[in-house]
Motif scaffolding. Structure first.
Motif: not given
Length: 252
Positions: A171-198
């Protein structure tokens, strides 16, 4: 063809005569990363509440790999394999990052026993993998109470992953994050894609463009549209109800 991990069938709930979620049907395939879009009041968070067992539905079904988990208590839904991360992180603030993950990774329910007797090698290996995935290796010995907002959010995501859920609700995983933190969160989720259903609820359109494979748009508690980023941007109903004239903004 991928198995259907999560399926909602005409799911709905009313509060005092108001239909917050109105007959929503949705299919999320195994390993898929699905994004839920919609204006405030569209029913996104309420839908997540229904799936996770926080709110009881008035109609319809929630199926996890074909098994009916409709209106199960939250703890039973979690044990069945649906894990949820809320906007406000919840971690063991007195423990280190690594200890937090070790407690989440082990199948032994007693935290005190875990910390006193230690963890087995399999759990330790699992923790090493999660630390690398979430980029928390450099802060693994730091007490959770001393983490930045971004690190705390990634730790809670790591705690969720450690529990091996079949489906992850964010639920809104990037709330309150900086742009850099948001980009890193995107990288993490893309790495999880395929291994987990999200399934992700998010308002940051740049973030959505970066991670989305398929988008479901809710409006007034109903599914308004579904498709790829390009298809959603072109849909005149979505533009009128939510996106406006600018579409989904490109990432920074």
């Amino acid at each position: 063809m991928s198995a259907m991990a999560l399926e909602l069938k005409s799911l709905g709930v009313s509060f005092g005569g108001f239909k917050a979620v109105d007959g929503v049907s949705l299919q999320v395939a195994e390993g898929e990363l699905r994004v839920l879009l919609g204006a405030n009041g569209a029913g996104k968070t309420t839908l997540m509440d229904l799936v996770s067992g926080k709110t009881r539905s008035s109609e319809g079904r929630v199926e996890l790999y074909g098994a009916d988990v409709t209106n199960w208590p939250e703890y039973r839904v979690a044990r069945a394999g649906i894990g949820r991360k809320f906007q406000i992180p919840s971690v063991f603030r007195e423990l280190s990052v690594r200890q937090n993950l070790c407690v989440a990774a082990t199948r032994e329910p007693s935290i005190v026993r875990n910390l006193r007797w230690g963890f087995d090698r399999q759990d330790e290996t699992r923790v090493d993998e999660i630390l690398a995935l979430t980029g928390l290796e450099s802060v693994q010995q730091r007490q959770a109470a001393d983490l930045s907002h971004g690190h705390t959010q990634w730790l809670e995501l790591g705690l969720l992953i450690a529990q091996r859920p079949k489906v992850i609700l964010l639920d809104e995983p990037t709330a309150g994050m900086t742009q850099a933190e948001t980009r890193k969160t995107a990288q993490i989720l893309k790495a999880l894609r395929g291994r987990h259903t999200i399934l992700v609820v998010e308002h940051d359109m740049a973030f959505v463009r970066d991670i989305a494979e398929r988008i479901t748009v809710l409006h007034l508690g109903r599914v308004l549209a579904e498709g790829s980023v390009a298809e959603i941007e072109r849909d005149p109903r979505v533009r009128q109800a939510y996106l406006g004239s600018h579409g989904i903004a490109s990432p920074c």
